[in-house]
Motif scaffolding. Structure first.
Motif, PDB file in Angstrom:
ATOM      1  N   VAL A 548       0.858  -1.181   0.000  1.00 37.71           N
ATOM      2  CA  VAL A 548       0.000   0.000   0.000  1.00 37.71           C
ATOM      3  C   VAL A 548       0.896   1.232   0.000  1.00 37.71           C
ATOM      4  O   VAL A 548       2.080   1.156   0.323  1.00 37.71           O
ATOM      5  CB  VAL A 548      -0.941   0.039   1.233  1.00 37.71           C
ATOM      6  CG1 VAL A 548      -1.965  -1.066   1.170  1.00 37.71           C
ATOM      7  CG2 VAL A 548      -0.154   0.010   2.533  1.00 37.71           C
ATOM      8  N   MET A 549       0.327   2.364  -0.391  1.00 37.06           N
ATOM      9  CA  MET A 549       0.992   3.653  -0.224  1.00 37.06           C
ATOM     10  C   MET A 549       0.106   4.519   0.666  1.00 37.06           C
ATOM     11  O   MET A 549      -1.053   4.184   0.929  1.00 37.06           O
ATOM     12  CB  MET A 549       1.272   4.335  -1.559  1.00 37.06           C
ATOM     13  CG  MET A 549       0.044   4.679  -2.359  1.00 37.06           C
ATOM     14  SD  MET A 549       0.379   5.768  -3.778  1.00 37.06           S
ATOM     15  CE  MET A 549       0.088   7.372  -3.027  1.00 37.06           C
ATOM     16  N   ALA A 550       0.644   5.643   1.130  1.00 41.13           N
ATOM     17  CA  ALA A 550      -0.085   6.475   2.086  1.00 41.13           C
ATOM     18  C   ALA A 550      -0.089   7.930   1.639  1.00 41.13           C
ATOM     19  O   ALA A 550       0.862   8.408   1.009  1.00 41.13           O
ATOM     20  CB  ALA A 550       0.532   6.361   3.473  1.00 41.13           C
ATOM     21  N   ILE A 551      -1.182   8.624   1.978  1.00 43.46           N
ATOM     22  CA  ILE A 551      -1.314  10.060   1.729  1.00 43.46           C
ATOM     23  C   ILE A 551      -1.722  10.740   3.031  1.00 43.46           C
ATOM     24  O   ILE A 551      -2.673  10.307   3.690  1.00 43.46           O
ATOM     25  CB  ILE A 551      -2.369  10.358   0.642  1.00 43.46           C
ATOM     26  CG1 ILE A 551      -1.967   9.724  -0.694  1.00 43.46           C
ATOM     27  CG2 ILE A 551      -2.558  11.867   0.484  1.00 43.46           C
ATOM     28  CD1 ILE A 551      -3.033   9.844  -1.777  1.00 43.46           C
ATOM     29  N   VAL A 552      -0.991  11.791   3.393  1.00 44.15           N
ATOM     30  CA  VAL A 552      -1.382  12.645   4.514  1.00 44.15           C
ATOM     31  C   VAL A 552      -1.906  13.939   3.909  1.00 44.15           C
ATOM     32  O   VAL A 552      -1.158  14.684   3.283  1.00 44.15           O
ATOM     33  CB  VAL A 552      -0.194  12.935   5.455  1.00 44.15           C
ATOM     34  CG1 VAL A 552      -0.624  13.894   6.561  1.00 44.15           C
ATOM     35  CG2 VAL A 552       0.346  11.645   6.052  1.00 44.15           C
ATOM     36  N   LYS A 553      -3.200  14.181   4.074  1.00 47.10           N
ATOM     37  CA  LYS A 553      -3.831  15.368   3.493  1.00 47.10           C
ATOM     38  C   LYS A 553      -4.160  16.357   4.606  1.00 47.10           C
ATOM     39  O   LYS A 553      -4.933  16.054   5.517  1.00 47.10           O
ATOM     40  CB  LYS A 553      -5.112  14.980   2.750  1.00 47.10           C
ATOM     41  CG  LYS A 553      -5.862  16.170   2.161  1.00 47.10           C
ATOM     42  CD  LYS A 553      -7.125  15.714   1.440  1.00 47.10           C
ATOM     43  CE  LYS A 553      -7.932  16.899   0.940  1.00 47.10           C
ATOM     44  NZ  LYS A 553      -9.158  16.482   0.242  1.00 47.10           N
ATOM     45  N   ILE A 554      -3.563  17.559   4.518  1.00 47.99           N
ATOM     46  CA  ILE A 554      -3.797  18.610   5.512  1.00 47.99           C
ATOM     47  C   ILE A 554      -3.994  19.910   4.742  1.00 47.99           C
ATOM     48  O   ILE A 554      -3.044  20.454   4.177  1.00 47.99           O
ATOM     49  CB  ILE A 554      -2.614  18.757   6.487  1.00 47.99           C
ATOM     50  CG1 ILE A 554      -2.246  17.407   7.118  1.00 47.99           C
ATOM     51  CG2 ILE A 554      -2.946  19.778   7.567  1.00 47.99           C
ATOM     52  CD1 ILE A 554      -0.934  17.432   7.903  1.00 47.99           C
ATOM     53  N   ALA A 555      -5.230  20.409   4.679  1.00 50.87           N
ATOM     54  CA  ALA A 555      -5.513  21.584   3.846  1.00 50.87           C
ATOM     55  C   ALA A 555      -6.693  22.355   4.417  1.00 50.87           C
ATOM     56  O   ALA A 555      -7.580  21.773   5.059  1.00 50.87           O
ATOM     57  CB  ALA A 555      -5.808  21.150   2.409  1.00 50.87           C
ATOM     58  N   TRP A 556      -6.686  23.658   4.153  1.00 46.46           N
ATOM     59  CA  TRP A 556      -7.774  24.538   4.577  1.00 46.46           C
ATOM     60  C   TRP A 556      -8.115  25.503   3.447  1.00 46.46           C
ATOM     61  O   TRP A 556      -7.225  26.103   2.842  1.00 46.46           O
ATOM     62  CB  TRP A 556      -7.381  25.364   5.804  1.00 46.46           C
ATOM     63  CG  TRP A 556      -7.225  24.595   7.073  1.00 46.46           C
ATOM     64  CD1 TRP A 556      -8.197  24.300   7.983  1.00 46.46           C
ATOM     65  CD2 TRP A 556      -6.006  24.044   7.598  1.00 46.46           C
ATOM     66  NE1 TRP A 556      -7.663  23.592   9.037  1.00 46.46           N
ATOM     67  CE2 TRP A 556      -6.321  23.421   8.834  1.00 46.46           C
ATOM     68  CE3 TRP A 556      -4.684  24.001   7.146  1.00 46.46           C
ATOM     69  CZ2 TRP A 556      -5.370  22.781   9.613  1.00 46.46           C
ATOM     70  CZ3 TRP A 556      -3.733  23.356   7.916  1.00 46.46           C
ATOM     71  CH2 TRP A 556      -4.073  22.752   9.137  1.00 46.46           C
ATOM     72  N   GLY A 557      -9.402  25.695   3.183  1.00 48.27           N
ATOM     73  CA  GLY A 557      -9.835  26.600   2.131  1.00 48.27           C
ATOM     74  C   GLY A 557      -9.674  28.059   2.502  1.00 48.27           C
ATOM     75  O   GLY A 557      -9.665  28.425   3.682  1.00 48.27           O
ATOM     76  N   ALA A 558      -9.554  28.915   1.459  1.00 50.37           N
ATOM     77  CA  ALA A 558      -9.494  30.383   1.621  1.00 50.37           C
ATOM     78  C   ALA A 558      -8.378  30.799   2.567  1.00 50.37           C
ATOM     79  O   ALA A 558      -8.584  31.615   3.466  1.00 50.37           O
ATOM     80  CB  ALA A 558     -10.847  30.914   2.097  1.00 50.37           C
ATOM     81  N   THR A 559      -7.181  30.251   2.365  1.00 48.97           N
ATOM     82  CA  THR A 559      -6.055  30.564   3.253  1.00 48.97           C
ATOM     83  C   THR A 559      -4.858  31.022   2.434  1.00 48.97           C
ATOM     84  O   THR A 559      -4.679  30.643   1.282  1.00 48.97           O
ATOM     85  CB  THR A 559      -5.661  29.332   4.091  1.00 48.97           C
ATOM     86  OG1 THR A 559      -5.358  28.230   3.219  1.00 48.97           O
ATOM     87  CG2 THR A 559      -6.799  28.927   5.016  1.00 48.97           C
ATOM     88  N   ASN A 560      -3.996  31.844   3.063  1.00 44.69           N
ATOM     89  CA  ASN A 560      -2.862  32.420   2.348  1.00 44.69           C
ATOM     90  C   ASN A 560      -1.531  31.932   2.913  1.00 44.69           C
ATOM     91  O   ASN A 560      -1.448  31.495   4.066  1.00 44.69           O
ATOM     92  CB  ASN A 560      -2.920  33.950   2.379  1.00 44.69           C
ATOM     93  CG  ASN A 560      -2.879  34.505   3.796  1.00 44.69           C
ATOM     94  OD1 ASN A 560      -1.877  34.375   4.500  1.00 44.69           O
ATOM     95  ND2 ASN A 560      -3.971  35.136   4.224  1.00 44.69           N
ATOM     96  N   LEU A 561      -0.519  32.026   2.079  1.00 45.13           N
ATOM     97  CA  LEU A 561       0.844  31.675   2.482  1.00 45.13           C
ATOM     98  C   LEU A 561       1.519  32.845   3.190  1.00 45.13           C
ATOM     99  O   LEU A 561       2.340  32.642   4.092  1.00 45.13           O
ATOM    100  CB  LEU A 561       1.655  31.270   1.244  1.00 45.13           C
ATOM    101  CG  LEU A 561       3.139  30.962   1.443  1.00 45.13           C
ATOM    102  CD1 LEU A 561       3.337  29.779   2.394  1.00 45.13           C
ATOM    103  CD2 LEU A 561       3.810  30.682   0.098  1.00 45.13           C
ATOM    104  N   GLY A 562       1.154  34.071   2.825  1.00 49.00           N
ATOM    105  CA  GLY A 562       1.829  35.244   3.363  1.00 49.00           C
ATOM    106  C   GLY A 562       1.722  35.381   4.869  1.00 49.00           C
ATOM    107  O   GLY A 562       2.651  35.862   5.525  1.00 49.00           O
ATOM    108  N   VAL A 563       0.604  34.934   5.446  1.00 49.43           N
ATOM    109  CA  VAL A 563       0.405  35.039   6.895  1.00 49.43           C
ATOM    110  C   VAL A 563       0.098  33.678   7.508  1.00 49.43           C
ATOM    111  O   VAL A 563       0.785  33.214   8.422  1.00 49.43           O
ATOM    112  CB  VAL A 563      -0.731  36.038   7.221  1.00 49.43           C
ATOM    113  CG1 VAL A 563      -1.010  36.060   8.724  1.00 49.43           C
ATOM    114  CG2 VAL A 563      -0.382  37.438   6.727  1.00 49.43           C
ATOM    115  N   GLN A 564      -0.941  33.014   7.009  1.00 45.80           N
ATOM    116  CA  GLN A 564      -1.453  31.825   7.697  1.00 45.80           C
ATOM    117  C   GLN A 564      -0.550  30.596   7.567  1.00 45.80           C
ATOM    118  O   GLN A 564      -0.375  29.837   8.522  1.00 45.80           O
ATOM    119  CB  GLN A 564      -2.860  31.504   7.185  1.00 45.80           C
ATOM    120  CG  GLN A 564      -3.878  32.593   7.531  1.00 45.80           C
ATOM    121  CD  GLN A 564      -5.143  32.476   6.707  1.00 45.80           C
ATOM    122  OE1 GLN A 564      -5.122  32.590   5.479  1.00 45.80           O
ATOM    123  NE2 GLN A 564      -6.254  32.227   7.376  1.00 45.80           N
TER     124      GLN A 564
END
Length: 714
Positions: A548-564
């Protein structure tokens, strides 16, 4: 006693058709009295002339008129009922405003008789207070988040699996008790289908609308949205919350209202007390019918001294509104009905039939989970939660479900009821092979034995490639599952996934990759959404059943790299999302089976839309992204980990330059940071102004996989 149900209340089936027909006929023809107060709004289509409708007089206490507002609703007879038909773009606008008694957090009740053809997304039957912010839309749509009530706040609900069928007449009742955490109930045809607690704050001084919701300030040139495609026969609005009995009567029913057990419930006990309430006046006594088949309910009434725990059970001349406790058998479906009697013992209202089930008594919660994996070199232990009535347990193990069911001699016999795990006798399990097992329970008298469900697990090798998928909403996934090819629906048993952040299903994993792991946003039909992890997983999945292979998914909508998402190497204040990303990544690895030997093999990054419309964030994006990649590689202890960046779409939603500056920054990173790659997405169609449609999201996952394989080869 508790009831095991899938939602706060679950009434999956409608009343028998002949009873429903009578109830609807009564509701359409009668002016039902609902306590002391008259309705604020009362609309009845029965006396309207057929043809185009210019106005609809309100005979409720607020008086006034609903006008067609330049649209073209039509009065028609639909399935034998005269109604106002809305084509999907029509509405009726009141020439008066909602009274103070139904705004803010004041209580209210709305009754609507409707027949709709299309339930797609949000469909508003009655509204007051315009969008956005603290509006009120009472709806009949298939949106999982807003299909029953929308408020442009957290106080929303869909019908979920209780969505009423389209193309038939229904009586809907929406009732809010008012105040902080006031009870909100949504009924359909006498069934309570939604039960939530809300603290509403509905805007004042806004007009009521039938068939749609006002979008924008009513003082300006507003539009309308969420139109219904169907007909409305009547509307009543009250400035108080209804009791459950009032909702029952307003649905057109005068028979006894069955309260507990809930229709469709699965009891976690083998005793129950049946409870109901009077459905109409003049009732002197009740006749109770209980059986294990529906046909048993038609037996003639007997005396009140009938044997209580023998079925079929018929008890006449009951004066109480409950009966029990009844002793029940495991794994059995029971049907019951309560008829109302007059002083002579004659049935005045025959009751509706409800059903409930008892639990099986089986052991539950297997570990590994049913059909999941066991890792070579691990503990090779099976565990479970014993059945609550077990006095002795036997465990059967085999290489097929048929073998486990047919076995007469247990592999582990006579285990005490407190034993909840065993070590497998065979430690040399074949990689890629599935094994089957069940736990049989001998139960306390007089309960029969519980055979136990057959569970399975697959043995897999310990080497494990782990990929990370992160970013904002197109990484979360807002693309609908329904149009997707069936081959991608369901579970992929060669990929395991761990999901944190924004996910329609909440926290998920470790478990098999499946569709539906996206956001609630974009889920227009209740079937779920998906992100790039799905097709990336299908494309990259090993074909060997031993791996098997594995995926770790960690994401949030409407978010920016500059601050968040800002990581430490970018300088300044570390963003809260980066901090949470580290926490969730560490949680994922800690919860992975310790027998695995994981290697973080790559990262997918789909983000930048929120930075694109900010000049400063766009200017700093390449620097901030390079810092993020550096810090992520350090966290996962893979300094050369491949990272694939998907370029954002080309659309006006990202600013005057359509996102050109941000895409240039993404490309700059792939030229300056080793072991990175990117690809364009501007050929994808959008399902809304911001998110890829289903075909685009499928391609996004595939392109991520193609780019990752290229990086891995190099």
């Amino acid at each position: 006693m508790k009831y095991i149900i899938t939602e706060s209340i679950n009434l999956p089936s409608s009343p028998p058709s002949w009873i429903l027909a009578l109830a609807l006929a009564a509701a359409f023809s009668a002016d039902i009295s609902h306590g002391a107060s008259a309705p604020l709004v009362a609309l009845q289509a029965a006396n309207l002339p057929e043809g185009p409708l210019a106005s609809w007089d309100n005979t409720g206490s607020l008086k006034g008129v609903f006008k067609n507002d330049g649209t073209n609703p039509q009065v028609k007879v639909i399935d034998g009922v005269k109604a106002v038909d809305f084509s999907g773009k029509d509405h009726m606008l009141a020439d008066f405003k909602a009274s103070a008694g139904i705004v803010g957090n004041q209580p209210w009740t709305v009754i609507v008789k409707t027949h709709c053809r299309n339930l797609g997304d949000e469909r508003t039957l009655v509204s007051w207070a315009n969008r956005p912010d603290n509006c009120l839309e009472l709806q009949y749509g298939d949106s999982t988040q807003f299909g029953a009530i929308g408020t442009w706040s957290g106080n929303v609900s869909g019908w979920l699996e209780n969505l009423p069928a389209k193309d038939t007449w229904h009586t809907f009742i929406y009732s809010y008790a008012g105040g902080p955490d006031g009870e909100f109930h949504a009924w359909c045809d006498g069934n309570l289908r939604v039960n939530r607690k809300f603290s509403l704050s509905i805007k004042a001084d806004r007009p009521l609308v039938i068939g749609a919701c006002m979008a924008g300030d009513p003082a300006a040139n507003v539009g309308y949205t969420h139109h219904i495609d169907g007909a409305i026969a009547s509307v009543q609005v009250y400035d108080r919350g209804f009791t459950t009995l009032e909702c029952w009567n307003a649905s057109g029913f005068q028979s006894a209202h069955l309260i507990a057990p809930l229709h469709g419930a699965v009891l976690d006990a083998v005793t129950t007390t049946l409870q109901w309430e009077m459905g109409s006046s003049g009732v002197v006594a009740y006749a109770l019918h209980v059986g294990t088949t529906k046909s048993q309910l038609d037996l003639a009434p007997k005396s009140q001294v009938a044997t209580k725990d023998t079925f079929p059970l018929v008890v006449s001349k009951l004066t109480e509104t409950q009966y029990g406790p009844l002793k029940l058998a495991l794994g059995t479906t029971y049907y019951w009905r309560v008829d109302q009697l007059d002083a002579s013992g004659k049935v005045t209202q025959k009751g509706l039939v409800a059903e409930f089930k008892t639990e099986t008594g089986n052991a539950v919660k297997p570990v590994p989970a049913d059909s999941y994996i066991m890792v070579e070199g691990g503990k090779h232990e099976l565990s479970w939660t014993p059945g609550k009535y077990a006095t002795k347990q036997n465990v059967y193990i085999g290489e097929s479900a048929a073998e486990v069911l047919a076995k007469k001699t247990p592999d582990f016999a006579g285990l005490a009821p407190t034993v909840a795990s065993i070590s497998l006798p065979n430690k040399n399990l074949a990689p890629g092979k599935s094994y089957f097992w069940r736990v049989e329970s001998t139960n306390s008298a007089p309960l029969s034995a519980s055979a136990g469900e057959v569970w399975s697990f697959r043995n897999v090798k310990k080497k494990l490639k782990v990929y990370i998928s992160s970013g904002q909403s197109n990484s979360v996934g807002c693309s609908m599952v329904t149009p997707m090819p069936d081959k991608y629906k369901g579970y992929n048993k060669n990929v395991i996934v761990f999901v944190r952040g924004e996910c329609r299903l909440g926290e998920y994993g470790w478990a098999y990759l499946r569709d539906g792991l996206g956001s609630g946003f974009g889920d227009r039909d209740g079937k779920g959404t998906f992100g790039p992890e799905l097709l990336f997983g299908y494309t990259m999945a090993p074909q060997d059943p031993a791996q098997v292979m594995a995926i770790v998914k960690i994401a949030w909508g409407a978010t920016n790299l500059g601050v968040q998402w800002r990581s430490p190497s970018a300088g300044g204040v570390t963003g809260n999302l980066y901090t949470n990303w580290v926490k969730f990544y560490q949680e994922a690895m800690a919860k992975l089976d310790p027998a695995f030997e994981p290697e973080v093999a790559g990262m997918l990054w789909m983000q930048g839309e929120s930075d694109a419309s900010d000049k400063k964030m766009t200017a700093d994006y390449a620097k901030n992204l390079a810092a993020l990649i550096k810090d992520v590689r350090a966290e996962v202890k893979q300094p050369d980990m491949p990272v694939v960046l998907a370029q954002i779409s080309k659309t006006a939603a990202w600013g005057p330059d359509l996102g050109d500056g941000l895409r240039a920054a993404q490309l700059e990173v792939t030229k300056s940071v080793p072991h990175t790659a990117t690809f364009a997405t501007d050929d994808y169609k959008l399902g809304d102004p911001w998110h890829y449609d289903t075909a685009g999201m499928i391609s996004l996952g595939e392109r991520f996989a193609k780019a990752m394989r290229t990086l891995e080869k190099n």
